[in-house]
Write a protein that holds these residues in place. Structure first.
Motif, short mmCIF file in Angstrom:
data_model
loop_
_atom_site.label_atom_id
_atom_site.label_comp_id
_atom_site.label_asym_id
_atom_site.label_seq_id
_atom_site.Cartn_x
_atom_site.Cartn_y
_atom_site.Cartn_z
N SER A 1 -29.72 52.63 -13.38
CA SER A 1 -30.41 53.76 -13.99
C SER A 1 -30.69 54.83 -12.94
CB SER A 1 -31.74 53.28 -14.60
OG SER A 1 -32.49 54.36 -15.09
N GLY A 2 -30.24 56.06 -13.22
CA GLY A 2 -30.45 57.17 -12.31
C GLY A 2 -29.28 57.45 -11.39
N ILE A 3 -28.25 56.63 -11.44
CA ILE A 3 -27.11 56.81 -10.54
C ILE A 3 -26.42 58.15 -10.78
CG2 ILE A 3 -25.43 55.69 -12.08
CD1 ILE A 3 -25.50 55.21 -8.29
N ASP A 4 -26.50 58.67 -12.02
CA ASP A 4 -25.86 59.94 -12.34
C ASP A 4 -26.63 61.14 -11.80
OD1 ASP A 4 -27.96 59.44 -14.05
OD2 ASP A 4 -27.01 60.36 -15.79
N GLU A 5 -27.81 60.91 -11.22
CA GLU A 5 -28.64 62.00 -10.70
C GLU A 5 -28.34 62.30 -9.23
OE1 GLU A 5 -32.66 60.86 -11.20
OE2 GLU A 5 -32.52 60.62 -13.38
N THR A 6 -27.54 61.45 -8.60
CA THR A 6 -27.38 61.58 -7.16
C THR A 6 -25.92 61.55 -6.75
OG1 THR A 6 -28.21 60.74 -5.03
CG2 THR A 6 -27.54 59.10 -6.67
N LEU A 7 -25.70 61.62 -5.45
CA LEU A 7 -24.36 61.59 -4.87
C LEU A 7 -24.09 60.22 -4.27
CD1 LEU A 7 -21.75 62.97 -3.73
CD2 LEU A 7 -23.14 63.61 -1.73
N LEU A 8 -22.94 59.66 -4.59
CA LEU A 8 -22.48 58.41 -3.98
C LEU A 8 -21.40 58.76 -2.95
CD1 LEU A 8 -22.19 55.29 -3.82
CD2 LEU A 8 -20.51 55.47 -5.69
N ILE A 9 -21.62 58.34 -1.71
CA ILE A 9 -20.62 58.51 -0.66
C ILE A 9 -20.04 57.15 -0.33
CG2 ILE A 9 -20.22 59.22 1.73
CD1 ILE A 9 -22.62 61.11 1.46
N VAL A 10 -18.73 57.03 -0.37
CA VAL A 10 -18.06 55.78 -0.03
C VAL A 10 -17.35 55.97 1.31
CG1 VAL A 10 -16.41 54.01 -0.72
CG2 VAL A 10 -17.74 55.22 -2.46
N SER A 11 -17.76 55.19 2.30
CA SER A 11 -17.19 55.29 3.64
C SER A 11 -16.22 54.14 3.87
CB SER A 11 -18.31 55.25 4.69
OG SER A 11 -17.78 55.35 5.99
N HIS A 12 -14.96 54.48 4.12
CA HIS A 12 -13.90 53.49 4.29
C HIS A 12 -13.61 53.23 5.77
CE1 HIS A 12 -12.34 53.66 0.04
NE2 HIS A 12 -12.92 54.85 0.10
N ASP A 13 -13.44 51.97 6.12
CA ASP A 13 -13.02 51.60 7.47
C ASP A 13 -11.49 51.67 7.51
OD1 ASP A 13 -12.73 50.64 10.01
OD2 ASP A 13 -13.36 48.59 9.56
N GLY A 14 -10.97 52.88 7.74
CA GLY A 14 -9.53 53.07 7.69
C GLY A 14 -9.08 53.39 6.27
N TYR A 15 -7.83 53.09 5.97
CA TYR A 15 -7.29 53.42 4.65
C TYR A 15 -6.54 52.21 4.08
CZ TYR A 15 -4.82 55.81 0.90
OH TYR A 15 -4.35 56.18 -0.33
N PHE A 16 -7.00 51.77 2.90
CA PHE A 16 -6.34 50.69 2.17
C PHE A 16 -6.19 51.16 0.73
CE2 PHE A 16 -8.68 48.74 5.66
CZ PHE A 16 -7.69 47.99 6.28
N GLU A 17 -4.97 51.18 0.24
CA GLU A 17 -4.68 51.79 -1.05
C GLU A 17 -5.45 51.14 -2.20
OE1 GLU A 17 -3.46 54.37 -3.78
OE2 GLU A 17 -3.14 54.55 -1.62
#
Length: 435
Positions: free
Chosen positions: A130-146
């Motif tokens: 609840s409330g997740i649509d009110e904020t920004l989610l940043i996903v930080s990847h350790d490198g790149y995996f498809e």
């Protein structure tokens, strides 16, 4: 010439001289006044320096770092790392679906490695918050995996921005910070083998897959707080979670209440947590808030705390342990001079479910998640705010766990890793070079 004519001539001569003297006196007064005002501004600036200490210390720190290790030299980009740097500049997705974020929002950062089965479970749990649509989610990847990238690209329940660690060992297959051809291995003698590397306290050379854990966390922290236009002006808290943290529906609302109560209920607390520091515990279920050592599941803090952490980069970067959390508990937090407490509810709003190592279980067929099944029960109480503002605070002190004096598990002895770590601390504060 008659005297009357002479008097009139002299009078006409004296009047401008009198006016010139008045002008000079007026200009002198103006100059003195301006000098006084400038002096007051200068003194005010000197006196206000302490109040801005938390913000301004970052530039001071950069000077200290450059003096400690010659200069800031980040690894030279390869094609993939340059592509990832460019991706990091892209704006968040789903801005058309969620154009207006809430004032006073808590930004959420999810840092991930390469366990897609875990990530799918976490993303599914976040979609129900609840409330997740009110904020920004940043996903930080350790490198790149498809496969990991595909899971995140499928998110539609909030604004989401992806950032990729461009200097992850995983994207440098034949050079530092990955594996260099001349790297020493295991317990090789650098002198006898004519190889490159310095050992940890147990005589072991670096393993790129292992050191990437600490590098990614530190790069992420510096980037999120100081390197993104979406967050550099953020004055509130930021929540950090990992790809094996199941998040209950009430987590965000509970966290909002905790951060609002913290200044009054626990002014000495540095952070708020979604779960107990003992990852096996679901909480005490008391009618009380809990203050205890800062945990590593769902931890939330603000920029003032980040500045304190950032100033301890030397302690973080030189401690011989590849785990970021143990490094924080053993070296960084003790250096603050007093216990580092975090406030939380007495019932967990997040659960750590991971049983595989960060570099195990990649791919659909080899996934290691409780033999393919995770059964985390969500009760009705986990769907609503279950923290009461009138509750008192129960302080848990003298807890077991890693403390100052622990030597560390090793894996972090190579001087190149120390320098890269320090470079991450300074990369947004000084002009960097590549080698």
């Amino acid at each position: 010439m008659s005297r009357s004519v002479f008097d009139r001539a002299m009078a006409s001569y004296k009047k401008p001289r009198i006016r010139d003297g008045a002008v000079r006196r007026f200009l002198s007064v103006v100059c003195l006044t301006l000098a006084g005002v400038l002096l007051l501004f200068f003194l005010a600036g000197m006196n206000s320096g302490d109040s801005n200490e938390e913000i301004d210390r970052s530039s001071e720190f950069s000077v200290n770092v450059t003096g400690l290790i010659k200069s800031i030299k980040l690894p030279k980009h390869n094609r993939l790392s340059k592509m990832l740097e460019n991706k990091n500049q892209l704006p968040p997705r789903n801005m058309d679906l969620y154009p207006n974020l809430a004032k006073g929002r808590i930004i959420i950062v999810l840092y991930v490695h390469n366990r897609p089965q875990y990530l799918k479970l976490v993303v599914d749990s976040l979609s129900r918050v609840s409330g997740i649509d009110e904020t920004l989610l940043i996903v930080s990847h350790d490198g790149y995996f498809e496969e990991m990238n595909k899971v995140v690209e499928g998110i539609r329940f909030c604004q989401v921005k992806q950032i990729f660690a461009p200097f992850s060992p995983h994207i440098f297959p034949d050079s530092f910070p990955g594996v260099s051809p001349n790297d020493c291995k295991d317990k090789d003698s650098a002198v006898e083998k004519h190889c490159e590397g310095t050992t940890d306290q147990y005589g072991n050379h670096r393993s790129p897959k292992i050191v990437s854990l600490k590098h990614h966390w530190w790069w992420m922290m510096n980037t999120v707080w100081d390197g993104l236009k979406e967050t550099t002006g953020h004055t509130g808290d930021i929540l950090f979670i990992e790809e094996d943290h199941f998040i209950f529906p009430n987590a965000y609302r509970n966290l909002k209440m905790l951060t609002e109560l913290k200044p009054k209920k626990c002014p000495d607390c540095y952070a708020a947590n979604l779960a107990p520091s003992n990852v096996k515990s679901r909480g005490e279920n008391w009618d009380s808030l809990i203050a205890e050592r800062m945990g590593n599941v769902g931890y939330t803090f603000n920029r003032t705390v980040w500045r304190k952490i950032h100033r301890k980069a030397k302690e973080f970067c030189f401690f011989d342990d590849y785990n970021w959390d143990i490094t924080m508990w053993v070296t960084v937090y003790p250096s603050f001079g007093r216990p580092v407490y975090s406030i939380r509810g007495s019932r967990a709003s997040a659960v750590h479910f991971g049983k595989c190592g960060l570099h195990q279980g990649q791919g659909e067929n080899t996934a290691c998640v409780d033999n393919g099944v995770v059964n985390i029960e969500t009760e009705e109480i986990d769907k609503v705010v279950n923290i009461k503002p009138e509750w008192g605070v129960h302080v848990i002190s003298n807890q077991d766990g890693y403390q100052a004096g622990f030597r560390g598990w090793g894996g972090w002895g190579d001087k190149r890793d120390h320098q890269l770590c320090l470079d991450f601390a300074s990369m947004y504060h000084v002009r960097s070079k590549t080698f």
